[in-house]
Design an enzyme around this catalytic site. Sequence first.
Site, PDB file in Angstrom:
ATOM      1  CG  PHE A 149     -10.268  -9.744  11.118  1.00  0.00           C
ATOM      2  CD1 PHE A 149      -9.046 -10.143  11.646  1.00  0.00           C
ATOM      3  CD2 PHE A 149     -10.451  -9.807   9.745  1.00  0.00           C
ATOM      4  CE1 PHE A 149      -8.031 -10.612  10.819  1.00  0.00           C
ATOM      5  CE2 PHE A 149      -9.452 -10.272   8.906  1.00  0.00           C
ATOM      6  CZ  PHE A 149      -8.229 -10.675   9.450  1.00  0.00           C
ATOM      7  CD  GLN A 150      -7.704  -7.485   7.440  1.00  0.00           C
ATOM      8  OE1 GLN A 150      -8.589  -7.255   6.617  1.00  0.00           O
ATOM      9  NE2 GLN A 150      -6.547  -8.027   7.113  1.00  0.00           N
ATOM     10  CE  LYS A 179     -17.153  -7.005   3.161  1.00  0.00           C
ATOM     11  NZ  LYS A 179     -16.409  -8.212   3.601  1.00  0.00           N
ATOM     12  CG  MET A 202      22.238  12.917   4.268  1.00  0.00           C
ATOM     13  SD  MET A 202      23.380  14.053   3.436  1.00  0.00           S
ATOM     14  CE  MET A 202      22.346  14.638   2.094  1.00  0.00           C
ATOM     15  CD  GLU A 241      -1.702  -2.382   1.674  1.00  0.00           C
ATOM     16  OE1 GLU A 241      -2.572  -3.281   1.695  1.00  0.00           O
ATOM     17  OE2 GLU A 241      -0.523  -2.553   2.105  1.00  0.00           O
TER      18      GLU A 241
END
Length: 618
Positions: free
Chosen positions: A138-139, A188, A504, A76
Site C-alpha cells: 500500500f502506497q 518506515k 502564451m 506536495e
Amino acid sequence: MPMTEQATGAHHPQPRPRSGGQSAPVEHVTGAQSLIRSLEEVGADTVFGIPGGAILPAYDPLMDSTRVRHVLVRHEQGAGHAATGYAQATGRVGVCMATSGPGATNLVTPIADAHMDSVPMVAITGQVASKAIGTDAFQEADIVGITMPITKHNFLVTKAEDIPRVIAQAFHIASTGRPGPVLVDIAKDALQAKTTFSWPPTMDLPGYRPVTKPHAKQIREAAKLITAARRPVLYVGGGVIKARATAELKVLAELTGAPVTTTLMGLGAFPDSHELHVGMPGMHGAVTAVTALQKADLIVALGARFDDRVTGKLDSFAPYAKIVHADIDPAEIGKNRAADVPIVGDAREVLADIVQAVQKEHAEGHRGDYTAWWKDLNRWRETYPLGYDQPADGSLSPQQVIERIGQLAPEGTVFAAGVGQHQMWAAHFIAYDKPATWLNSGGAGTMGYAVPAAMGAKAGVPDRAVWAIDGDGCFQMTNQELTTCALNNIPIKVAIINNGALGMVRQWQTLFYNQRYSNTVLHSGPGAGTGEKSAGTRVPDFVKLSEAMGCHAIRCEDPADLDKVIEEANSINDRPVVVDFIVHEDAMVWPMVAAGTSNDEIMAARDVRPDFGDNEDD
C-alpha cells in the site's frame, strides 16, 4: 555553476568528516529522532511538507524541534516549489518532505524543475517498510528509480544507523559543485528502529570531487582572446548567481568594456541598469542581446549552457564566434556548442582569475578596441528598445501592470514568476539590479511555480517583500498554497495577470494556427474568448477565492486605478494579498524568435524584422 563549500559555508554549515581521534557524544534515539537531529545539525531551519503513513514516525520528533520549522503545505508540489523558492532566495539548501507513493510522486515535478535550474534541494520521502519494498505494498512507489534521471544523486535508506551519514552527504552533494536536488528515501522501519546518534558523521564520497579551481593555461587563453576580440560578448547564466560571483563579474565587465547579456536564469547577476548591459538573450530576448550574440566574434559563456531557447536553431547560432565556455559541470562544456577554450571551475574563481589575466594582458599593451562594436550595439539599442502599445479600448496593458509593480515595489523586493507571457514581461519590464531578486522556472517551464516559490522565498527572507507575478492559468494550478501562507504568517503578494486565457499558447495560436483558439480560453459564460470582461462571467472569481483562503483581495480593471491598487497591496503586510488584474487578452510578447528558426530571423514586433546594416565584413 555553483557554490563552493566556501561560498555556502557562511549560510549553511556543512558537515565535516570526523577524524579518527575525535569522539562525538552518542545519543540513544529512534531513526526518526536521528533524522530530525541530523536536519538540525546541517542547518536546515525550514521544511515544507505533508505527513502521511510512511513518513509519520518522523513527524513526531519534528513536533519537539526548536530549530526546524515545519510549514504544512496543501499539496506536495507546493512543498517542492517552496523549497526551490527558499533555496533561490537564500542560497541555502531547500528542504521538502513527503510520504511514500503519491506523496513522493507529487514531488517529481518540483524535483525535475530544481534539476533543470541547478537548485540545491533535499527531498526526504518516507518509504514502505524494507521487507515490503518491491511487493506493491500500500502506497509504495519506487521513487528512487523514478527520480534517478532528475536528481543529482539519491539514496534509499533501510538502516537507522545510516541516517546521519546520508543526510550529511545529501546536503553536501546538493550544495557543492553544480547544485541540484538530492532525494533521500527512508524505509518506515528504519525510522522506527532504535539506533544511536552522533555528529558529525564520517563522510565517504570517494567519487565526488567537484573541480572548483580553473586551469591556469585555459585562463590565459581566455584573456588573450578577450583582448584580441573586436566584437566580444559576456554571456552570463544562472551559475554566476549560484557561485556568488556577481561582484567579480562586474569587475571583469568594467575592466574590459565588453557588453554583458544575462539569461533568464541569470537576471540580476549584472545590473540591468548598467550601461554595459544589453539585455536578455533568447526566444523572447531583447533585439540587441540576441543580435550581439549572432554578430559576436567571441562569446565568453559563464555559468550558462547554450540552452535551445538562447541559441535558436543551433547550427546557425553565432556563426562568427569563438567560444570560451566556463562551467563547474564538465558535462555542459561542448554539449551543445564546441568550446575553443573550455574552462572547468567555480564561476567565482574563474572570474577572479580571468580578471588577473586580463590585467596582465593590459599591462603588456594588449587591450581590446570595441569602439565600432559599441557603435553598432548602441544603434540597435536605440532603434529596437523594449516597449509595448497601450490597448486601444482603454483596458489594462499587462506590460504596464508589471512595469508599475516593479517601479512601486519596496527596495530589495523578490519577484517570483509563473510561466508564460507574464514571465517574459516580468523579465523585460522589471529592473533587476541585484542577484536572487528574480525567481522563475527556466529549464522546465513549470506552470504553478510562482505562488509556492514566493511562499518559500518569503519564509527564507521574511524581512523582504515578495511579489508573485502569475498568470490566471498558472494560478489555478497551485493557488491552494495561499491557505498555507495565510495560516503560517507568510504574507506574499500575488499579481494575477488575468487575460482569461492560456496566454502564451494563445499567442502561438494567433501567429501559427490561424487564430483557432482551441482549449486556451479559461473563463466561461457568455462572451468567453471575445474580450467580454463582465465579472459575472468569471469562473472562478479570483477575489472571492482568495478571500476564502484568508487573503486580502482586490480587482483592478481601470488603468486609472493601477497605482492606487499596487500601493494598497504594498501597504498590507499582515496577510497575503492577491490582486486580480483584468488585462487585454490580445497582448503579445515581443521580440520573438519562432521555435526552430535562426536567431537571425528575430522579429522586434509583429511583422517588424529589424534591419541591422550588417557589418560582417568589417
